[in-house]
Design an enzyme around this catalytic site. Structure first.
Site, PDB file in Angstrom:
ATOM      1  N   ARG A  60      33.501  33.869  34.561  1.00 57.73           N
ATOM      2  CA  ARG A  60      33.540  32.784  33.580  1.00 57.73           C
ATOM      3  C   ARG A  60      34.668  31.828  33.930  1.00 57.73           C
ATOM      4  O   ARG A  60      35.649  32.202  34.566  1.00 57.73           O
ATOM      5  CB  ARG A  60      33.775  33.369  32.183  1.00 57.73           C
ATOM      6  CG  ARG A  60      32.614  34.236  31.722  1.00 57.73           C
ATOM      7  CD  ARG A  60      32.675  34.475  30.226  1.00 57.73           C
ATOM      8  NE  ARG A  60      33.909  35.114  29.799  1.00 57.73           N
ATOM      9  CZ  ARG A  60      34.342  35.094  28.551  1.00 57.73           C
ATOM     10  NH1 ARG A  60      33.658  34.473  27.608  1.00 57.73           N
ATOM     11  NH2 ARG A  60      35.460  35.704  28.223  1.00 57.73           N
ATOM     12  N   LYS A 124      37.273  47.354  34.244  1.00 56.11           N
ATOM     13  CA  LYS A 124      36.015  46.616  34.415  1.00 56.11           C
ATOM     14  C   LYS A 124      35.184  47.175  35.576  1.00 56.11           C
ATOM     15  O   LYS A 124      35.613  47.195  36.717  1.00 56.11           O
ATOM     16  CB  LYS A 124      36.324  45.132  34.622  1.00 56.11           C
ATOM     17  CG  LYS A 124      35.073  44.313  34.602  1.00 56.11           C
ATOM     18  CD  LYS A 124      35.181  42.898  34.065  1.00 56.11           C
ATOM     19  CE  LYS A 124      36.354  42.059  34.407  1.00 56.11           C
ATOM     20  NZ  LYS A 124      36.124  40.666  33.983  1.00 56.11           N
ATOM     21  N   ARG A 260      41.896  41.234  24.333  1.00 52.89           N
ATOM     22  CA  ARG A 260      42.856  42.169  24.939  1.00 52.89           C
ATOM     23  C   ARG A 260      43.153  43.265  23.934  1.00 52.89           C
ATOM     24  O   ARG A 260      43.267  42.997  22.732  1.00 52.89           O
ATOM     25  CB  ARG A 260      44.172  41.465  25.282  1.00 52.89           C
ATOM     26  CG  ARG A 260      44.049  40.427  26.364  1.00 52.89           C
ATOM     27  CD  ARG A 260      43.926  41.064  27.757  1.00 52.89           C
ATOM     28  NE  ARG A 260      43.748  40.036  28.766  1.00 52.89           N
ATOM     29  CZ  ARG A 260      42.579  39.533  29.152  1.00 52.89           C
ATOM     30  NH1 ARG A 260      41.465  39.984  28.598  1.00 52.89           N
ATOM     31  NH2 ARG A 260      42.508  38.611  30.069  1.00 52.89           N
TER      32      ARG A 260
HETATM   33  P1  ATP Z   1      38.611  38.319  30.290  1.00 47.21           P
HETATM   34  O1  ATP Z   1      39.166  39.645  30.685  1.00 47.21           O
HETATM   35  O2  ATP Z   1      39.646  37.285  29.989  1.00 47.21           O
HETATM   36  O3  ATP Z   1      37.548  38.435  29.250  1.00 47.21           O
HETATM   37  P2  ATP Z   1      36.510  37.765  31.789  1.00 47.21           P
HETATM   38  O4  ATP Z   1      35.990  39.113  31.507  1.00 47.21           O
HETATM   39  O5  ATP Z   1      35.943  36.615  31.089  1.00 47.21           O
HETATM   40  O6  ATP Z   1      38.005  37.761  31.570  1.00 47.21           O
HETATM   41  P3  ATP Z   1      35.058  37.299  33.998  1.00 47.21           P
HETATM   42  O7  ATP Z   1      34.928  35.848  34.152  1.00 47.21           O
HETATM   43  O8  ATP Z   1      33.970  38.063  33.347  1.00 47.21           O
HETATM   44  O9  ATP Z   1      36.420  37.545  33.299  1.00 47.21           O
HETATM   45  O10 ATP Z   1      35.327  37.970  35.399  1.00 47.21           O
HETATM   46  C1  ATP Z   1      36.258  37.401  36.323  1.00 47.21           C
HETATM   47  C2  ATP Z   1      37.530  38.255  36.363  1.00 47.21           C
HETATM   48  O11 ATP Z   1      37.184  39.603  36.694  1.00 47.21           O
HETATM   49  C3  ATP Z   1      38.456  37.827  37.487  1.00 47.21           C
HETATM   50  O12 ATP Z   1      39.382  36.883  37.004  1.00 47.21           O
HETATM   51  C4  ATP Z   1      39.153  39.122  37.938  1.00 47.21           C
HETATM   52  O13 ATP Z   1      40.293  39.382  37.152  1.00 47.21           O
HETATM   53  C5  ATP Z   1      38.149  40.189  37.590  1.00 47.21           C
HETATM   54  N1  ATP Z   1      37.380  40.668  38.760  1.00 47.21           N
HETATM   55  C6  ATP Z   1      36.960  39.992  39.853  1.00 47.21           C
HETATM   56  N2  ATP Z   1      36.236  40.770  40.659  1.00 47.21           N
HETATM   57  C7  ATP Z   1      36.179  41.996  40.063  1.00 47.21           C
HETATM   58  C8  ATP Z   1      35.574  43.234  40.398  1.00 47.21           C
HETATM   59  N3  ATP Z   1      34.858  43.400  41.502  1.00 47.21           N
HETATM   60  N4  ATP Z   1      35.746  44.261  39.551  1.00 47.21           N
HETATM   61  C9  ATP Z   1      36.458  44.134  38.405  1.00 47.21           C
HETATM   62  N5  ATP Z   1      37.055  42.991  38.036  1.00 47.21           N
HETATM   63  C10 ATP Z   1      36.916  41.930  38.852  1.00 47.21           C
END
Ligand code: ATP
Length: 264
Positions: A60, A124, A260
């Site tokens: 995102r 994640k 968070r």
């Molecule tokens: P937030 O934690 O603020 O909700 P988000 O979940 O919206 O963030 P996404 O846009 O869904 O974030 O995913 C991108 C983020 O995920 C990156 O900024 C990085 O921190 C993390 N990321 C990138 N690649 C991976 C991966 N292979 N496995 C886990 N996390 C990753």
């Protein structure tokens, strides 16, 4: 070396519902979401595009998604909906349900973090990025969603280090990635058909059963600023997160806010 991905093997392993979807596999591309978005006007039915290597995976708000060949599944599913765009707000949550429920069939205990992450042991495991477009051409007018998913299977340490925060994978899952991809395609197809017919309301209880932070103190952030703090209750029928705050219950829309956990 992990089994190479193959469109034929994915299609052959899926059930009739998944076999409605045209499957394509490419060795390498920048972003499977970008590729399908660029092709939407020429699509006549659902397409699954799987990349062995994705060199510019997106999350995102322009964030990057990292992966490595053979160590993950990175794919996008283009799907046409009959509901209006505004009725797709709960879609990322329903997609999370499809992923977590499919993984549970392989004994992976995945949980959901509002709005769009799949976690394992608190970190994640998979990311979901949904981009929508209204396609206007005589043959296939309508609302399409390109549902991008990155799922970690056994990420090398070098990639995990690049991400800069703890991640989850599932190295013990010794199975052909084609079979896992087919199961995810079946699970997603079932959920998307049901979502189009009945909306997110049909998934709220399923999402809440998989909620990673039920009853826990959390903060909702907008670009680093705390908007709300409270106890996470779960989601309502439209996919809003219900939070018990000192000034009462609030319902939060997804937008671009982040959640968070607040350490007690
Ligand atoms: P937030 O934690 O603020 O909700 P988000 O979940 O919206 O963030 P996404 O846009 O869904 O974030 O995913 C991108 C983020 O995920 C990156 O900024 C990085 O921190 C993390 N990321 C990138 N690649 C991976 C991966 N292979 N496995 C886990 N996390 C990753």
């Amino acid at each position: 070396m992990a089994d190479l991905l193959s469109a034929q093997r994915i299609a052959a392993s899926s059930h009739p519902i998944g076999q409605q979807v045209a499957v394509e596999v490419v060795a390498e591309t920048g972003s499977t979401n970008a590729d399908l978005l660029a092709r939407l006007e020429s699509l006549t039915s659902a397409v699954l595009l799987v990349a062995e290597t994705q060199t510019a995976g997106r999350g995102r708000a322009g964030r990057a998604w990292h992966s490595a060949p053979g160590a993950a599944l990175t794919f996008s599913l283009a799907w046409k909906f009959s509901r209006p765009l505004k009725a797709l707000t709960g879609l990322p949550l329903a997609v999370g349900v499809a992923i977590a429920e499919t993984l549970s069939r392989f004994d992976v205990d995945a949980r959901l973090k509002w709005p769009n992450d799949v976690l394992r042991n608190g970190n994640k495991l998979a990311g979901i990025l949904i981009e929508t477009a209204s396609v206007k051409n005589a043959a296939h007018d309508g609302i399409w969603a390109v549902i991008g998913i990155g799922l970690n299977i056994a990420l090398p340490d070098s990639i995990a280090a690049r991400i800069g925060r703890p991640i989850a994978d599932m190295p013990a899952l010794q199975m052909d990635r084609n079979v896992l991809m087919a199961a995810l395609l079946d699970g997603l197809s079932e959920v998307l058909v049901q979502f189009d017919a009945a909306g997110f309301g049909a998934f709220a209880a399923r999402w809440n059963r998989l909620h990673a932070y039920a009853g826990q103190p959390v903060a909702i952030l907008d670009r680093g600023h705390v908007l709300h703090e409270g106890k996470a209750i779960g989601v309502d029928d439209s996919g809003r997160l219900l939070l018990e705050t000192v000034s009462g219950r609030v319902a939060i829309m997804a937008g671009d806010v982040s959640l968070r956990v607040v350490e007690g």
